[in-house]
Design a protein around this motif. Structure first.
Motif, short mmCIF file in Angstrom:
data_model
loop_
_atom_site.label_atom_id
_atom_site.label_comp_id
_atom_site.label_asym_id
_atom_site.label_seq_id
_atom_site.Cartn_x
_atom_site.Cartn_y
_atom_site.Cartn_z
N ARG A 16 0.82 -1.22 0.00
CA ARG A 16 0.00 0.00 0.00
C ARG A 16 0.86 1.27 0.00
N GLY A 17 2.17 1.12 0.00
CA GLY A 17 3.05 2.28 0.03
C GLY A 17 3.27 2.83 1.42
N ASP A 18 2.81 2.13 2.44
CA ASP A 18 2.94 2.58 3.83
C ASP A 18 4.23 2.02 4.43
N ILE A 19 5.32 2.32 3.76
CA ILE A 19 6.62 1.73 4.10
C ILE A 19 7.13 2.24 5.44
N VAL A 20 6.92 3.50 5.75
CA VAL A 20 7.37 4.03 7.04
C VAL A 20 6.70 3.30 8.19
N ASN A 21 5.40 3.11 8.11
CA ASN A 21 4.71 2.38 9.18
C ASN A 21 5.11 0.91 9.21
N ALA A 22 5.45 0.33 8.07
CA ALA A 22 5.94 -1.05 8.06
C ALA A 22 7.23 -1.14 8.88
N VAL A 23 8.12 -0.18 8.69
CA VAL A 23 9.38 -0.16 9.44
C VAL A 23 9.10 0.11 10.92
N LYS A 24 8.27 1.10 11.21
CA LYS A 24 7.97 1.44 12.61
C LYS A 24 7.34 0.26 13.35
N THR A 25 6.51 -0.50 12.67
CA THR A 25 5.77 -1.59 13.30
C THR A 25 6.58 -2.88 13.40
N TYR A 26 7.36 -3.21 12.39
CA TYR A 26 7.95 -4.54 12.30
C TYR A 26 9.46 -4.60 12.45
N PHE A 27 10.13 -3.48 12.63
CA PHE A 27 11.58 -3.50 12.82
C PHE A 27 11.93 -3.47 14.31
N ALA A 28 12.91 -4.26 14.70
CA ALA A 28 13.49 -4.17 16.04
C ALA A 28 14.32 -2.88 16.09
N ALA A 29 14.53 -2.35 17.28
CA ALA A 29 15.27 -1.08 17.44
C ALA A 29 16.67 -1.14 16.83
N ASN A 30 17.32 -2.30 16.90
CA ASN A 30 18.69 -2.44 16.41
C ASN A 30 18.78 -3.09 15.03
N ALA A 31 17.68 -3.08 14.28
CA ALA A 31 17.66 -3.71 12.95
C ALA A 31 18.65 -3.04 12.01
N THR A 32 19.27 -3.85 11.17
CA THR A 32 20.20 -3.34 10.17
C THR A 32 19.64 -3.61 8.78
N THR A 33 20.03 -2.77 7.82
CA THR A 33 19.64 -2.97 6.43
C THR A 33 20.83 -2.76 5.52
N SER A 34 20.78 -3.39 4.36
CA SER A 34 21.77 -3.14 3.31
C SER A 34 21.11 -3.41 1.97
N ASP A 35 21.55 -2.67 0.97
CA ASP A 35 20.99 -2.86 -0.36
C ASP A 35 22.09 -3.12 -1.37
N SER A 37 23.28 -1.36 -3.61
CA SER A 37 24.18 -0.24 -3.91
C SER A 37 25.07 0.06 -2.70
N ASN A 38 25.11 -0.86 -1.74
CA ASN A 38 25.94 -0.78 -0.53
C ASN A 38 25.53 0.34 0.43
N THR A 39 24.27 0.76 0.37
CA THR A 39 23.74 1.70 1.34
C THR A 39 23.25 0.90 2.54
N THR A 40 23.64 1.31 3.74
CA THR A 40 23.28 0.57 4.94
C THR A 40 22.64 1.48 5.98
N THR A 41 21.86 0.87 6.87
CA THR A 41 21.39 1.54 8.08
C THR A 41 21.69 0.59 9.24
N SER A 42 21.83 1.16 10.44
CA SER A 42 22.19 0.34 11.59
C SER A 42 21.20 0.43 12.74
N SER A 43 20.02 1.01 12.46
CA SER A 43 18.98 1.06 13.49
C SER A 43 17.62 1.31 12.83
N LYS A 44 16.58 1.00 13.58
CA LYS A 44 15.22 1.28 13.12
C LYS A 44 15.06 2.78 12.87
N GLU A 45 15.59 3.58 13.76
CA GLU A 45 15.48 5.05 13.63
C GLU A 45 16.09 5.53 12.32
N GLN A 46 17.27 5.02 11.97
CA GLN A 46 17.91 5.41 10.71
C GLN A 46 17.07 4.99 9.51
#
Length: 117
Positions: A16-35, A37-46
């Motif tokens: 539905r395009g509600d990606i921000v709420n998907a992250v807010k609802t289903y990510f742990a505080a210390n969740a990490t991401t990578s794509d 193109s080598n872009t990374t995040t190291s927290s839910k907040e990021q």
């Protein structure tokens, strides 16, 4: 926690395009991401900040297609196609696999994006 239900619910928000709420609802505080193109995040907040910025740059959503998802234990993979016109005049067309690792509370602890083209 039923990971299959969590995946279905999260993918429904993304569809539905509600990606921000998907992250807010289903990510742990210390969740990490990578794509891919080598872009990374190291927290839910990021990740929330990254998604808010990205969504703010979209002029129009031409389509978000959820193709399928699979779940194996505490791991899942979801296939999506995203088609956006951006405010800067560029177009984004991503066909990707989103691999997620889930904790025993049913929250994403790691999300990795793979180019499916």
């Amino acid at each position: 926690m039923n990971i299959k239900d969590q995946v279905q619910n999260m993918d429904a928000l993304v569809s539905r395009g509600d990606i921000v709420n998907a992250v807010k609802t289903y990510f742990a505080a210390n969740a990490t991401t990578s794509d891919y193109s080598n872009t990374t995040t190291s927290s839910k907040e990021q990740m929330v900040e990254k998604m808010e910025g990205f969504l703010g740059a979209i002029a129009s959503v031409n389509g978000i297609t959820h193709h399928k998802s699979i779940v194996d234990g505490t791991n899942s993979a979801s296939e999506f196609t995203f088609d956006f016109d951006m405010k800067d005049g560029s177009k984004i067309y991503w066909h990707e696999i989103i691999q997620r690792e889930w904790n025993d509370q049913g929250l994403v602890i790691k999300e990795t994006y793979f180019n499916a083209n």
